[in-house]
Design a protein around this motif. Structure first.
Motif, short mmCIF file in Angstrom:
data_model
loop_
_atom_site.label_atom_id
_atom_site.label_comp_id
_atom_site.label_asym_id
_atom_site.label_seq_id
_atom_site.Cartn_x
_atom_site.Cartn_y
_atom_site.Cartn_z
N GLY A 179 23.28 97.35 97.95
CA GLY A 179 22.56 96.08 97.88
C GLY A 179 21.30 96.13 98.71
O GLY A 179 20.92 97.17 99.27
N ARG A 180 20.61 95.00 98.76
CA ARG A 180 19.42 94.91 99.59
C ARG A 180 19.57 93.74 100.55
O ARG A 180 18.87 92.73 100.45
N PRO A 181 20.51 93.89 101.50
CA PRO A 181 20.71 92.81 102.46
C PRO A 181 19.48 92.64 103.35
O PRO A 181 18.64 93.54 103.44
N HIS A 182 19.40 91.52 104.00
CA HIS A 182 18.33 91.28 104.97
C HIS A 182 18.31 92.41 106.00
O HIS A 182 19.35 92.77 106.54
N PRO A 220 25.62 94.88 85.41
CA PRO A 220 24.25 94.84 84.89
C PRO A 220 23.29 94.04 85.79
O PRO A 220 22.12 94.42 85.93
N ASP A 221 23.79 92.97 86.42
CA ASP A 221 22.91 92.15 87.24
C ASP A 221 22.48 92.86 88.53
O ASP A 221 21.59 92.37 89.24
N SER A 222 23.10 93.99 88.86
CA SER A 222 22.68 94.73 90.06
C SER A 222 21.20 95.09 89.98
O SER A 222 20.53 95.27 91.00
N ALA A 223 20.68 95.19 88.76
CA ALA A 223 19.25 95.52 88.59
C ALA A 223 18.36 94.44 89.21
O ALA A 223 17.19 94.70 89.49
#
Ligand SMILES: [Zn+2]
Length: 534
Positions: free
Chosen positions: A418-421, A347-350
């Motif tokens: 994910g949204r890595p740098h 759920p925290d992926s949001a």
């Protein structure tokens, strides 16, 4: 007969000299001919009319040691022209592993670990595992001080005993015997932050003995930036070892502009005869584990100990108060500057891609509690991006002649999620597109020097980073009018534009912008190192 000819390019040879028109010929894994090669026959030809050919880029700062086993093609980097990367930075390396403390080492690296098998115990075993992979680019290793300290002392917050220091020195020496090029430290991370300067000097002396260097994520990049640079220079002077200042920056609004002081310190140290260089990624945001926002004392004993402390209400209150008030070490906790970039699926992926302040508001929590809650629910495996630098500082550091371009990224592929740098996908293309072509911060040839011969000099490799007969046939062909980074903080998994060909050890790894699947990469060992026997 040549193996490969790159025809009609502007040759930017890595020295910083203005480009010149010519052809580049390779045989095996070496550059063998330069100039007008019109009459020469070759098995392969790359028509590079109008394009630039440069030495392959050497990335002095990656954490790909934790991701290469899962993403051995390193496409995010190789597609930009990176042909060699130095891993093991900031005190993190996947060795040495003491059998009874492997759990601690794995917890330490949880935020970068892409699912390693951890079947090795030392540098030789790890290098052998890398060599079984279909590597697209070369990899050079460092041994991380954090890993060494965990193997001997766990997460104890105290100076080592004489016997413990000897044991750490032996582990560092063993890693150099097995081919690592440098010792790295990460002095904002536990247990690196528990080490005093004397301990660092004692270990850096071992690196000096092997002709290696000392790279450091210094003890502070915010309010304590200046003394932290001074400490790194002191380690270099006392141990007699070359110093590499990692991802140089001033973090936190209050500290902007201090890079003028630190760049002056580099100049003075060099004028006094000390070999010190720095490196930099071309963004105003950094990225690390969310656990780096927690006071160092609260991390003593590792993540399990942190979680136990958070479960104890009085201790939790103390941690909260220090974070809310700005930790004494000068680390900044700025919820409106922190973006959560990766959490394990659930759920925290949001929250990926959201600022911590927004997450806190959505949950009706204080930002500190929102951060601590994420760490608790995911046992520390949470990455953040922190927008903490000024554009002026980024440009000032970039212009300094002793600063190399480096990504601080890891090898990724779009399926990593994910949204890595975005620096893993964009660093080199961004310097060439945004900072050279659009903003004119650097000349093209100077930018290439910072990506090639300068980092090669730090690695002690005279045969890398230059287009010269006898040098490695590591080459990149790109369109200087089109090269650009496309990866953004919201959409980081985008390959760069404008790079057509990448040649690694004489093999074409990227052809017309596509991965050829060539197993061209090697593990680069320190000269004189023992080979693995397995
Ligand atoms: Zn670092």
């Amino acid at each position: 007969m040549l193996d490969l000819v790159i025809r009609g390019a502007r040759i930017v040879d890595g020295t910083g000299n203005p480009w010149w028109p010519g052809d580049v010929g390779t045989q095996g894994d070496r550059i063998v001919a330069l100039g007008d090669l019109t009459g020469a026959s070759a098995r392969g030809v790359i028509d590079a009319a109008g394009a630039v050919v440069a030495p392959g880029f050497i990335d002095l700062h990656t954490h790909a040691d934790f991701t290469l086993p899962r993403f051995p093609r390193a496409e995010a980097m190789v597609r930009q022209g990176v042909t060699t990367q130095l891993v093991g930075n900031c005190g993190f390396s996947p060795f040495p592993g003491a059998p009874d403390r492997l759990d601690l080492l794995r917890a330490y690296a949880a935020f970068v670990d892409a699912g390693l098998s951890w079947e090795w115990r030392d540098a030789a075993g790890y290098a052998a595992a890398l060599e079984r992979l279909p590597l697209a680019c070369n990899v050079a290793l460092q041994v991380g001080h954090g890993a060494v300290r965990i193997a001997v002392m766990g997460f104890d917050d105290r100076p080592p005993s004489g016997a413990e220091l000897d044991a750490m020195r032996r582990l560092v020496a063993e890693a150099f015997e097995q081919g690592v090029l440098a010792l790295s430290t990460g002095l904002i991370y536990v247990p690196g932050s528990y080490a005093r300067t004397d301990e660092l000097v004692a270990l850096a002396e071992v690196a000096a003995r092997y002709g290696g260097f000392y790279s450091s994520h210094i003890r502070g990049e915010g309010g304590t930036l200046v003394p932290a640079v001074e400490e790194a220079l002191e380690v270099g002077r006392r141990a007699g070892v070359a110093v590499q200042l990692s991802h140089h920056k001033a973090s936190g609004r209050r500290n902007w502009g201090r890079v003028d002081v630190t760049l002056g310190m580099i100049d003075r140290a060099r004028a006094a005869g000390q070999d010190v260089l720095a490196d930099q990624y071309p963004y105003t945001a950094g990225s690390t584990t969310l656990a780096a926002t927690v006071p160092a004392w609260a991390m003593q004993g590792g993540l399990d100990a942190l979680l136990a402390r958070l479960a104890d209400p009085p201790t939790r209150r103390r941690i909260r108060a220090e974070m809310a008030g700005g930790a004494p070490a000068g680390r900044e906790f700025e919820p409106d500057a922190i973006m959560i970039s990766a959490v394990p699926p659930g759920p925290d992926s949001a929250y990926e891609g959201m600022m911590l302040a927004e997450i806190a508001a959505a949950r009706g929590e204080d930002p500190v509690d929102a951060a601590l809650g994420l760490l608790e629910r995911h046992r520390g495996a949470v990455q953040m991006v922190v927008f903490s630098m000024s554009e002026d500082d980024v440009r000032r550091v970039m212009r300094h002649p002793a600063v190399a371009v480096a990504s601080d990224g890891w090898t990724l592929a779009p399926e990593a999620g994910g949204r890595p740098h975005p620096r893993s996908y964009g660093t080199y293309a961004r310097v060439l597109g945004r900072y050279v072509r659009e903003a004119g911060v650097l000349r093209l040839e100077d930018a290439i020097r910072k990506m090639t011969s300068l980092p090669a000099q730090r690695l002690g490799r005279r045969d890398l980073g230059l287009i010269r007969p006898g040098c490695a046939a590591d080459l990149v062909v790109f369109d200087p009018d089109r090269v650009a980074d496309l990866a953004t903080f919201q959409e980081p998994h985008r390959f760069c534009a404008g790079v057509s060909h990448v040649v690694v050890n004489g093999q074409v790894a990227i052809e017309d912008g596509r991965d050829t699947g060539a197993r061209a990469g090697r593990v680069l060992r320190r000269t004189g190192a023992r080979r693995s026997t397995d």
